[in-house]
Design a protein around this motif. Structure first.
Motif, mmCIF file in Angstrom:
data_model
loop_
_atom_site.group_PDB
_atom_site.id
_atom_site.type_symbol
_atom_site.label_atom_id
_atom_site.label_comp_id
_atom_site.label_asym_id
_atom_site.label_seq_id
_atom_site.Cartn_x
_atom_site.Cartn_y
_atom_site.Cartn_z
ATOM 1 N N UNK A 273 0.859 -1.187 0.000
ATOM 2 C CA UNK A 273 0.000 0.000 0.000
ATOM 3 C C UNK A 273 0.889 1.229 0.000
ATOM 4 N N UNK A 274 0.722 2.076 -1.013
ATOM 5 C CA UNK A 274 1.391 3.376 -1.058
ATOM 6 C C UNK A 274 0.351 4.451 -0.761
ATOM 7 N N UNK A 275 0.705 5.375 0.105
ATOM 8 C CA UNK A 275 -0.259 6.405 0.493
ATOM 9 C C UNK A 275 0.475 7.681 0.852
ATOM 10 N N UNK A 276 -0.192 8.808 0.642
ATOM 11 C CA UNK A 276 0.400 10.109 0.972
ATOM 12 C C UNK A 276 0.886 10.112 2.414
ATOM 13 N N UNK A 277 2.064 10.690 2.645
ATOM 14 C CA UNK A 277 2.689 10.595 3.963
ATOM 15 C C UNK A 277 1.950 11.366 5.050
ATOM 16 N N UNK A 278 1.048 12.275 4.663
ATOM 17 C CA UNK A 278 0.301 13.039 5.673
ATOM 18 C C UNK A 278 -1.088 12.463 5.935
ATOM 19 N N UNK A 279 -1.347 11.259 5.443
ATOM 20 C CA UNK A 279 -2.663 10.646 5.662
ATOM 21 C C UNK A 279 -2.826 10.265 7.129
ATOM 22 N N UNK A 280 -3.974 10.579 7.747
ATOM 23 C CA UNK A 280 -4.187 10.259 9.170
ATOM 24 C C UNK A 280 -4.118 8.754 9.445
ATOM 25 N N UNK A 281 -3.728 8.433 10.655
ATOM 26 C CA UNK A 281 -3.532 7.048 11.071
ATOM 27 C C UNK A 281 -4.788 6.209 10.895
ATOM 28 N N UNK A 282 -5.950 6.747 11.246
ATOM 29 C CA UNK A 282 -7.153 5.924 11.185
ATOM 30 C C UNK A 282 -7.540 5.586 9.747
#
Length: 693
Positions: A273-282
């Motif tokens: 899974x690649x995701x923007x680094x500022x995405x919230x933990x939940x």
């Protein structure tokens, strides 16, 4: 024990083997190093960065997915002895370092350098008012009509996310038109639109200003949810297992079974899974739960999650030649296109791609297709590319009444769908198409032409280390041999009989063949060099290939090294042999060359106590190539051509001190540099200078 005999060593000890997956990741660090090399033209550095990203995608789709499958369902223990759970930990750790290095280089070095060169990939925070208005209109006119946001609620569960598709997860506040409370929604970027938007000069002020589609989608995503407040939007991408599984012995029609399997490939189990680094933990936790992934499979990205798409900029910048490698005109082999058969009767013709043109192969096939004396053509096809002249000539031959047989490998990874269409097209033209052998991919590269001459039949053959693909023949290094040698042509005929019929294993005259004789012959030739070394006759092996992981071959090389044989390996990618281990591999060196062209040729040379043998092959020294595929390995019999292959493909590469890397005992690589009075030497540059204009 006699002082002349080495101390006994357990050559099956896991400590003597490098992990295949980690070694493959090391190769991608070498590709990234090309992007980081300031001597490489700027747009070529961009291309290398994107290639390293694409390679990593395929690594997760295939190699990491295979390890994950072994973790779930079990499998044979690899020679390195690393269990799947630990292997996955090491993979994610090393891949994480690679991803960090890729994006750090992109953000801190390459993107600023592109900006200074007038090629700008504009981030959202840099858009001026005019650019923002134009992009907003682009969003409304081009994106909005084809977007279908999916709100998540009990009626709309988490959607199926397509492999490597660009998506945005959106958090909403408020109520929609039906009174439903805001929550989370998924927006998939349209696959029909380009991932790079080229701004008009009148809008941007420059000829080469670009914006990523992902930036436009996240900037204006609130237009999709009018009346609600967008609390945040973060791009993400999931990579899935892309290995196809078809139980060939249980299906009646392989093509039909593959079509069914291809339909579901995009939704197989997730591996990354690649995701923007500022995405919230939940949000991350929700995605992980839905994809069935653990925390170490998350890659937090400081930039676009589909960075490989920036490679489109390379082709869009059309008038900056100083930012790309200089163009070259390929050399032409001494094959008379008007009389190719007469040329081959006089002697073999060697082709060294990309320095010499693939056109000679096309000329030979075209001549055969239109020659009234040619009765039959047989051909293997693994990858061909779009609009292939090879296909046109085969169809012409069939329409001209010749017996044309083509072995199409439907299971060529990521070309399965294209090859199914290709097989259908050939069959419609009257070509006899076969799909090879159950349980064995046909990876051999060979063509046979049967011609009536003076009242008897004569065969002509082409054998190669690379595919019948004119596009890759300008980007990959490969060796091809065109010959009228009766023994070699008869061997090619016999292999085609095996592939299209049900004949037993055949004793070949000159060729070595997987899965029957190649593996055993390699072991025997390595053992022969060991015996020469023990007898004081100077055992020596030089071999060039893409990858090395077959355990019994590695053990044989260790034995030869312990006997005193000198072994020099040129292995582009993954290598599981550990060189430089005292008492085991002191006499083995391994180097990798990464340059302008993808090193793809396989060449094996055995010193044989002053009577050297040299072979070219479609096979790497890998378990799959030697034991589970149909491969060919052909000798270069003409002494002048044998000397050419040795000089161009072996001695030349062993002398490279600009683009070569040395494998160290711990599995890492160090760059080879000129030492002392040594002159700088690039193997690929030397061949360009020799053959091309």
């Amino acid at each position: 024990m006699s002082p002349d005999l080495p101390e006994p060593v357990d050559l099956q000890s896991p400590e003597l083997y490098l992990n295949r997956e980690l070694s493959q990741l090391e190769f991608n660090f070498r590709v990234l190093a090309q992007a980081q090399d300031p001597s490489v033209p700027l747009l070529e550095r961009l291309r290398y960065l994107c290639i390293s990203c694409t390679n990593l995608d395929e690594f997760f789709e295939i190699r990491a997915a295979t390890v994950r499958t072994a973790l779930q369902f079990g499998g044979p223990t690899p020679p390195d002895g690393i269990a799947p759970a630990r292997a996955l930990e090491l993979i994610h750790e090393k891949a994480g370092r690679l991803v960090d290095a890729q994006y750090r280089y992109w953000n801190e070095t390459l993107r600023p350098e592109l900006n200074r060169a007038g090629i700008r990939i504009l981030a959202r925070d840099s858009w001026n008012a005019r650019q923002k208005r134009w992009l907003h209109k682009y969003f409304r006119d081009e994106l909005l009509p084809v977007l279908s946001p999916l709100g998540l609620d009990p009626v709309h569960p988490f959607p199926r996310i397509l492999n490597k598709s660009l998506n945005v997860v959106v958090v909403l506040e408020g109520k929609d038109a039906f009174g439903r409370e805001g929550g989370m929604a998924i927006v998939r970027a349209p696959r029909s639109l380009p991932r790079i938007i080229h701004l008009p000069p009148e809008v941007s002020g420059g000829p080469y200003d670009f914006v990523l589609l992902s930036a436009v989608l996240t900037a204006f995503v609130d237009d999709l949810f009018r009346g609600m407040k967008v609390k945040g939007a973060w791009q993400f991408r999931v990579t899935r297992n892309s290995e196809l599984f078809v139980d060939e012995e249980e299906v009646e029609n392989l093509a039909s079974a593959l079509k069914d399997e291809l339909a579901s490939r995009g939704f197989r189990p997730a591996v990354r899974l690649e995701i923007a680094d500022n995405c919230p933990r939940h949000i991350v936790d929700t995605l992980l739960e839905n994809f069935g992934l653990s925390e170490n499979a998350v890659y937090r990205i400081n930039g676009p999650v589909n960075l490989n798409r920036v490679i489109q900029v390379y082709d869009l910048v059309t008038d900056r030649p100083e930012l790309k490698f200089p163009p070259f005109t390929q050399g032409v082999a001494r094959l008379d296109p008007e009389a190719p058969f007469e040329t081959l009767r006089k002697g073999d013709v060697l082709l060294h791609h990309p320095y010499q043109s693939f056109q000679s192969v096309l000329d030979l096939l075209q001549a055969a297709a239109n020659d009234p004396d040619v009765l039959a053509i047989k051909q293997t096809l693994y990858r061909t590319g779009k609009d292939s002249k090879i296909i046109e000539h085969l169809i012409t031959a069939a329409r001209n009444g010749k017996d044309v047989t083509v072995v199409v490998e439907l299971r060529a990874r990521f070309d399965e769908e294209a090859n199914i269409r290709l097989a259908d097209r050939l069959q419609e033209a009257g070509v006899q198409v076969t799909y090879g052998v159950v349980g064995h991919k046909t990876h051999a590269k060979m063509m046979l032409i049967v011609r009536r001459e003076g009242g008897r039949l004569r065969r002509y053959a082409h054998l190669g280390t690379g595919n019948y693909h004119a596009g890759t023949a300008r980007m990959y290094t490969d060796i091809g041999l065109m010959t009228a040698n009766a023994d070699i042509a008869a061997d090619v005929h016999d292999i085609f009989q095996q592939l299209s019929g049900l004949s037993p294993a055949i004793k070949l005259r000159r060729l070595l063949q997987s899965p029957f004789t190649l593996h055993k012959s390699l072991l025997a030739k390595i053992a022969r060099e060991a015996e020469h070394a023990r007898a004081g006759r100077g055992g020596h092996i030089i071999a060039k290939m893409n990858a090395l992981n077959e355990a019994s071959v590695i053990r044989a090389l260790y034995e030869a090294s312990r006997a005193g044989a000198r072994i020099e390996l040129i292995v582009r990618g993954a290598c599981c042999l550990r060189p430089g281990v005292p008492g085991v591999s002191d006499n083995i060196t391994v180097r990798s060359v990464v340059g302008r062209f993808l090193e793809h040729s396989r060449v094996y040379w055995f010193g044989n106590a002053g009577k050297p043998e040299i072979f070219c092959s479609s096979a790497d020294w890998m378990e799959r190539n030697l034991l589970r595929r149909v491969e060919t390995c052909f000798p270069i019999l003409d002494p002048k051509l044998a000397a050419r292959v040795f000089d161009e493909e072996l001695a030349n590469y062993l002398a490279d001190n600009l683009q070569a890397w040395r494998l160290l005992p711990d599995g890492s690589y160090e760059r080879v540099r000129p030492e002392g009075d040594e002159m700088p030497h690039s193997a690929q540059a030397a061949l360009l200078a020799r053959f091309c204009r």
